[in-house]
Design a protein around this motif. Structure first.
Motif, PDB file in Angstrom:
ATOM      1  N   ARG A   1       3.888  53.251 -75.777  1.00  0.00           N
ATOM      2  CA  ARG A   1       2.915  54.327 -75.958  1.00  0.00           C
ATOM      3  C   ARG A   1       1.514  53.767 -76.056  1.00  0.00           C
ATOM      4  O   ARG A   1       0.560  54.330 -75.544  1.00  0.00           O
ATOM      5  N   THR A   2       1.405  52.602 -76.734  1.00  0.00           N
ATOM      6  CA  THR A   2       0.080  51.992 -76.866  1.00  0.00           C
ATOM      7  C   THR A   2      -0.485  51.620 -75.509  1.00  0.00           C
ATOM      8  O   THR A   2      -1.678  51.694 -75.275  1.00  0.00           O
ATOM      9  N   MET A   3       0.406  51.196 -74.622  1.00  0.00           N
ATOM     10  CA  MET A   3      -0.071  50.753 -73.341  1.00  0.00           C
ATOM     11  C   MET A   3      -0.084  51.874 -72.315  1.00  0.00           C
ATOM     12  O   MET A   3      -0.118  51.598 -71.123  1.00  0.00           O
ATOM     13  N   ASN A   4      -0.029  53.113 -72.745  1.00  0.00           N
ATOM     14  CA  ASN A   4      -0.092  54.242 -71.822  1.00  0.00           C
ATOM     15  C   ASN A   4       1.096  54.330 -70.885  1.00  0.00           C
ATOM     16  O   ASN A   4       0.996  54.935 -69.826  1.00  0.00           O
ATOM     17  N   ILE A   5       2.210  53.685 -71.279  1.00  0.00           N
ATOM     18  CA  ILE A   5       3.399  53.814 -70.424  1.00  0.00           C
ATOM     19  C   ILE A   5       4.221  54.982 -70.961  1.00  0.00           C
ATOM     20  O   ILE A   5       4.230  55.223 -72.174  1.00  0.00           O
ATOM     21  N   ASP A   6       4.920  55.693 -70.093  1.00  0.00           N
ATOM     22  CA  ASP A   6       5.764  56.809 -70.545  1.00  0.00           C
ATOM     23  C   ASP A   6       6.781  56.301 -71.550  1.00  0.00           C
ATOM     24  O   ASP A   6       7.477  55.325 -71.293  1.00  0.00           O
ATOM     25  N   TYR A   7       6.890  56.965 -72.670  1.00  0.00           N
ATOM     26  CA  TYR A   7       7.784  56.463 -73.703  1.00  0.00           C
ATOM     27  C   TYR A   7       8.944  57.400 -73.991  1.00  0.00           C
ATOM     28  O   TYR A   7       9.601  57.283 -75.002  1.00  0.00           O
TER      29      TYR A   7
ATOM     30  N   VAL B   1       1.833  43.912 -63.309  1.00  0.00           N
ATOM     31  CA  VAL B   1       0.386  43.826 -63.498  1.00  0.00           C
ATOM     32  C   VAL B   1      -0.309  44.994 -62.803  1.00  0.00           C
ATOM     33  O   VAL B   1      -1.208  45.631 -63.362  1.00  0.00           O
ATOM     34  N   VAL B   2       0.129  45.267 -61.572  1.00  0.00           N
ATOM     35  CA  VAL B   2      -0.475  46.384 -60.837  1.00  0.00           C
ATOM     36  C   VAL B   2      -0.268  47.694 -61.580  1.00  0.00           C
ATOM     37  O   VAL B   2      -1.183  48.510 -61.707  1.00  0.00           O
ATOM     38  N   ASP B   3       0.959  47.860 -62.091  1.00  0.00           N
ATOM     39  CA  ASP B   3       1.255  49.099 -62.821  1.00  0.00           C
ATOM     40  C   ASP B   3       0.383  49.217 -64.058  1.00  0.00           C
ATOM     41  O   ASP B   3      -0.152  50.283 -64.371  1.00  0.00           O
ATOM     42  N   THR B   4       0.232  48.104 -64.792  1.00  0.00           N
ATOM     43  CA  THR B   4      -0.608  48.140 -65.988  1.00  0.00           C
ATOM     44  C   THR B   4      -2.032  48.467 -65.625  1.00  0.00           C
ATOM     45  O   THR B   4      -2.705  49.230 -66.313  1.00  0.00           O
ATOM     46  N   HIS B   5      -2.499  47.898 -64.524  1.00  0.00           N
ATOM     47  CA  HIS B   5      -3.862  48.163 -64.135  1.00  0.00           C
ATOM     48  C   HIS B   5      -4.077  49.641 -63.892  1.00  0.00           C
ATOM     49  O   HIS B   5      -5.110  50.209 -64.260  1.00  0.00           O
ATOM     50  N   MET B   6      -3.078  50.289 -63.273  1.00  0.00           N
ATOM     51  CA  MET B   6      -3.251  51.708 -62.993  1.00  0.00           C
ATOM     52  C   MET B   6      -3.221  52.531 -64.262  1.00  0.00           C
ATOM     53  O   MET B   6      -3.729  53.649 -64.286  1.00  0.00           O
ATOM     54  N   ARG B   7      -2.589  52.000 -65.321  1.00  0.00           N
ATOM     55  CA  ARG B   7      -2.470  52.804 -66.527  1.00  0.00           C
ATOM     56  C   ARG B   7      -3.539  52.465 -67.549  1.00  0.00           C
ATOM     57  O   ARG B   7      -3.412  52.831 -68.723  1.00  0.00           O
ATOM     58  N   ARG B   8      -4.574  51.709 -67.136  1.00  0.00           N
ATOM     59  CA  ARG B   8      -5.556  51.313 -68.143  1.00  0.00           C
ATOM     60  C   ARG B   8      -6.278  52.563 -68.662  1.00  0.00           C
ATOM     61  O   ARG B   8      -6.524  53.507 -67.936  1.00  0.00           O
ATOM     62  N   SER B   9      -6.571  52.497 -69.940  1.00  0.00           N
ATOM     63  CA  SER B   9      -7.162  53.681 -70.562  1.00  0.00           C
ATOM     64  C   SER B   9      -8.665  53.630 -70.414  1.00  0.00           C
ATOM     65  O   SER B   9      -9.262  52.576 -70.280  1.00  0.00           O
ATOM     66  N   LYS B  10      -9.254  54.825 -70.474  1.00  0.00           N
ATOM     67  CA  LYS B  10     -10.706  54.851 -70.430  1.00  0.00           C
ATOM     68  C   LYS B  10     -11.202  54.684 -71.854  1.00  0.00           C
ATOM     69  O   LYS B  10     -10.828  55.432 -72.738  1.00  0.00           O
ATOM     70  N   ASN B  11     -11.992  53.699 -72.086  1.00  0.00           N
ATOM     71  CA  ASN B  11     -12.472  53.430 -73.433  1.00  0.00           C
ATOM     72  C   ASN B  11     -13.477  54.465 -73.878  1.00  0.00           C
ATOM     73  O   ASN B  11     -14.002  55.226 -73.096  1.00  0.00           O
ATOM     74  N   SER B  12     -13.718  54.439 -75.189  1.00  0.00           N
ATOM     75  CA  SER B  12     -14.715  55.376 -75.690  1.00  0.00           C
ATOM     76  C   SER B  12     -16.100  54.945 -75.252  1.00  0.00           C
ATOM     77  O   SER B  12     -17.028  55.744 -75.197  1.00  0.00           O
ATOM     78  N   SER B  13     -16.263  53.687 -74.913  1.00  0.00           N
ATOM     79  CA  SER B  13     -17.582  53.247 -74.427  1.00  0.00           C
ATOM     80  C   SER B  13     -17.811  53.835 -73.042  1.00  0.00           C
ATOM     81  O   SER B  13     -16.884  54.211 -72.350  1.00  0.00           O
TER      82      SER B  13
ATOM     83  N   GLN C   1     -12.710  50.734 -69.023  1.00  0.00           N
ATOM     84  CA  GLN C   1     -12.113  49.403 -69.068  1.00  0.00           C
ATOM     85  C   GLN C   1     -11.672  49.012 -67.681  1.00  0.00           C
ATOM     86  O   GLN C   1     -10.784  49.596 -67.099  1.00  0.00           O
ATOM     87  N   GLU C   2     -12.321  48.013 -67.095  1.00  0.00           N
ATOM     88  CA  GLU C   2     -11.966  47.677 -65.729  1.00  0.00           C
ATOM     89  C   GLU C   2     -10.907  46.590 -65.642  1.00  0.00           C
ATOM     90  O   GLU C   2     -10.409  46.305 -64.576  1.00  0.00           O
TER      91      GLU C   2
ATOM     92  N   ALA D   1       1.576  43.588 -70.742  1.00  0.00           N
ATOM     93  CA  ALA D   1       0.157  43.721 -71.007  1.00  0.00           C
ATOM     94  C   ALA D   1      -0.073  43.972 -72.482  1.00  0.00           C
ATOM     95  O   ALA D   1       0.790  44.510 -73.183  1.00  0.00           O
ATOM     96  N   ILE D   2      -1.223  43.545 -72.970  1.00  0.00           N
ATOM     97  CA  ILE D   2      -1.548  43.791 -74.372  1.00  0.00           C
ATOM     98  C   ILE D   2      -2.879  44.508 -74.451  1.00  0.00           C
ATOM     99  O   ILE D   2      -3.732  44.349 -73.570  1.00  0.00           O
ATOM    100  N   PRO D   3      -3.053  45.300 -75.481  1.00  0.00           N
ATOM    101  CA  PRO D   3      -4.323  46.016 -75.605  1.00  0.00           C
ATOM    102  C   PRO D   3      -5.426  45.050 -75.967  1.00  0.00           C
ATOM    103  O   PRO D   3      -5.258  44.187 -76.831  1.00  0.00           O
TER     104      PRO D   3
END
Lengths: 364, 293
Positions: free
Chosen positions: A101-107, B17-29, B33-34, B56-58
């Motif tokens: 969930r933290t990493m935005n993956i479906d959980y 890695v590609v999947d994580t890149h697509m799921r990156r969150s938009k930061n409050s800044s 987050q690129e 991936a880690i936050p």
């Protein structure tokens, strides 16, 4: 197993599988095979699937997965150990989901996967797990991955779920012949198969094209694994497994026949005894004595089906055999085609007679 | 200086890695987050580093602060260790086109984590993998993958190392046999409009493979004809030698008697097994009808 579980009919018709999940499952199973772990512990490689359900489109999207720890042998001296172990596993699963969930993956858990040779591995444990997962969410499925077939050149992934009638019986955990017959359950309609479509994102497509250009990839890629004629050993193994299953099937059929006959005899006996009692009672009433109760007749124990799970074993063994027969059928069919292709490539003039009944294998 | 190491990466790592890149969150800044960062897991071998898994880690790179969620990292490593005990952290990845100074700090963190987790006394080589998903680097329209090893550098004779150099390493694709098959199936999604691929039955696959073989043979024939026509194309000796190899091996293994024996024996075996399998299935169905009648 809770018997008060509401069973809702699943409405998902097909499965959209993300290519990432495919790769992760293959990697998990293959790396365990490579390390030889599967020889040591008899458990199959398994893991949990996560994704989303789209009810309007009646499809189930599986977007990620993670492997679960193998069952370690539990020492029996500590009765609590099994319980603690179960809780530990649950805890680990929840932990992983939180991280997702933290990493935005479906959980959301949408099912689980297991690896079985030849795609056949339907045991009582599997049915129990399937029931647990489907009780959690009616759309959950199990993905069975066959590493043997994949090695021979064809990715083999099949999705199954328990049909509603099977779910009913599983919730009551009562597989006696009467209930099974009443539900009209055969091995064919016990499990439903769902078609799978593999989906790749755009970026994934770019990645694939990029990797295709990698130097080390091209020679392996064009390997003609499909044309390999050397699949005899795996065929032998699958036939042997089929023989084992048929033996088990035989056993359960025998016990079923014995049970039916016993039941019939018992019914007749009860009926005749009741009749006699009735007559006796009438005679007694005529004489003015209190009638003898019929309770002790009823207390005569009805014969039970000797197997642990009623008809479940028979159903599972049939289904397993079916899956194995499927595997053998397809593989032999393809191999025959390959032989014909090889023949046509060879120079026809030099070929001997096309008499196929002659064999150069010496007969003993 | 172990710069002759090869980094063997499995395809699952790339896809993750590609999947994580697509799921990156938009930061409050204001700037989204690129980049994505994470840990690579694998094992060390003689002369190469095998990377088999990653996660991936936050992390946060806004303004001046560089934050990494260490607890997440440690927990993930211990969780993955339970399911794949022969994997250990071997490096980290970043989806960026270039190595910047912030990478130094990340690398220091990872050196600490990995030396703690590793069982060896001296610190093992730690790989930095960059996958350029931004299409903004020097090769637009491609997605280059690079790996580096950090080594301290400085002026000889001076007190201590002044800076660090990230030495590029060779990156190659390593696959288990099953992964190769999976990749070929996924590649079919390149052709479909909806980026979908279905699992084909064996016969269809045979059809496509045979079609491919025919295409290659035609190309080779074309080439040979061109060369023969009074040297319209220069004949390449190496290709010629390979063609010779193909022809000799085909005559050897497809010698008529051998092929005859092979075909006759195995054909009967396969037909028998196929017959038995179908018989078993029919028997099962008949039995079901009888029992449920």
């Amino acid at each position: 197993m809770a018997s008060a579980v509401t069973i809702t009919a699943p409405s998902v018709k097909h499965i959209l599988l993300d290519s990432l999940v495919v790769m992760k499952i293959v990697k998990h199973v293959d790396s365990e095979l490579q390390a030889g772990i599967s020889e040591v512990s008899g458990d199959a490689c398994a893991g949990v699937l996560t994704g989303l359900v789209f009810l309007e489109d009646s499809r189930l999207e599986i977007t990620n997965c993670f492997p679960t720890v193998r069952n370690e042998p539990v020492l029996d001296d500590d009765a609590n150990a099994a319980q603690v172990y179960e809780e530990q596993k649950q805890q680990e699963m929840l932990d992983m989901l939180r991280k997702f969930r933290t990493m935005n993956i479906d959980y959301e858990i949408v099912g689980f996967y297991q690896s079985h040779q030849f795609g056949a591995g339907f045991t009582h444990d599997l049915v129990e797990s399937m029931f647990d997962y489907q009780a959690m969410g009616p759309e959950n499925v199990v993905l069975i991955y066959d590493p043997i077939k994949t090695r021979q050149g064809q990715l083999s992934l099949r999705a199954w779920r328990l049909s509603t009638s099977a779910l009913d019986l599983a919730s009551k955990n009562d597989w006696s012949p009467e209930l099974v017959k009443a539900a009209g359950l055969t091995y064919e309609n016990m499990f439903e198969e769902l078609p799978i479509i593999i989906k790749s994102s755009y970026l994934n497509n770019v990645l694939m094209s990029e990797l295709a250009l990698a130097k080390s990839y091209s020679p392996e890629k064009f390997s003609t694994r499909n044309f390999d004629l050397g699949s005899k050993k795996s065929l032998e193994k699958s036939v042997r497994a089929m023989m084992g299953n048929v033996d088990e099937l035989n056993k359960s059929i025998q016990s079923l026949t014995k049970y039916t006959m016993d039941k019939q005899r018992h019914d007749n006996m009860v009926f005749s005894m009741t009749q006699k009692r009735q007559q006796e009672n009438e005679a007694r009433i005529a004489r003015g004595d209190p009638p003898v109760p019929l309770d002790d007749i009823r207390k005569l124990k009805a014969p039970q089906l000797q197997t642990r799970n009623g008809l479940l074993d028979e159903l599972l063994a049939s289904f397993d055999t079916n899956a194995l027969a499927d595997f053998s059928k397809t593989v032999t069919g393809e191999n025959i085609t390959k032989l014909f292709i090889a023949e046509s490539v060879a120079d026809e003039k030099v070929m001997g007679t096309k008499d196929r009944t002659l064999s150069s294998v010496s007969t003993r | 200086m172990a710069s002759n190491l090869t980094v063997n990466v499995h395809p699952g790592v790339y896809m993750n890695v590609v999947d994580t890149h697509m799921r990156r969150s938009k930061n409050s800044s204001s700037k989204g987050q690129e980049k994505c960062m994470g840990t690579l897991m694998g094992y060390y071998e003689k002369g190469s580093i095998q990377v088999t898994n990653c996660f991936a880690i936050p992390f946060n790179e806004s303004n001046e602060d560089l934050e990494i969620d260490d607890q997440f990292n440690q927990q993930m490593i211990s969780a993955l260790k339970k399911t794949s005990p022969n994997e250990q952290p071997v490096g980290w990845f970043l989806t960026t086109s270039d190595i910047t100074s912030s990478c130094l700090i990340y690398h220091d963190y990872y050196v600490r984590v990995i030396t703690e987790a590793s069982a060896r006394r001296e610190s093992p080589p730690i790989v930095v993998l960059t996958i350029d998903t931004t299409f903004s680097g020097d090769m637009p329209k491609r997605m280059p993958v690079r790996a580096y090893l950090r080594s301290k550098a400085g002026i000889p004779g001076a007190a201590g190392p002044h800076c660090a150099i990230f030495n590029p390493l060779r990156v190659e694709l390593a696959t288990f046999p099953g992964e190769l098959v999976a990749m070929q199936t996924i590649e079919k999604a390149l052709d479909s409009r909806r980026r979908e691929a279905t699992l084909e039955s064996g016969l269809e696959q045979l059809e496509t493979s045979t079609g491919q073989m025919i295409e290659w043979l035609e190309r080779m024939l074309h080439y040979v004809e061109d060369v023969n026509k009074n040297g319209e194309k220069p004949g390449d000796a190496q290709i010629g030698r390979q063609l010779m190899d193909i022809v000799t091996s085909s005559t050897n293994s497809m010698a008529p008697e051998k092929l005859d024996t092979l075909v006759k024996n195995t054909l009967r075996d396969y037909v028998m097994v196929s017959y038995l399998a179908k018989l078993t299935q029919t028997q099962l169905q008949v039995h079901e009808r009888l029992v449920s009648a």
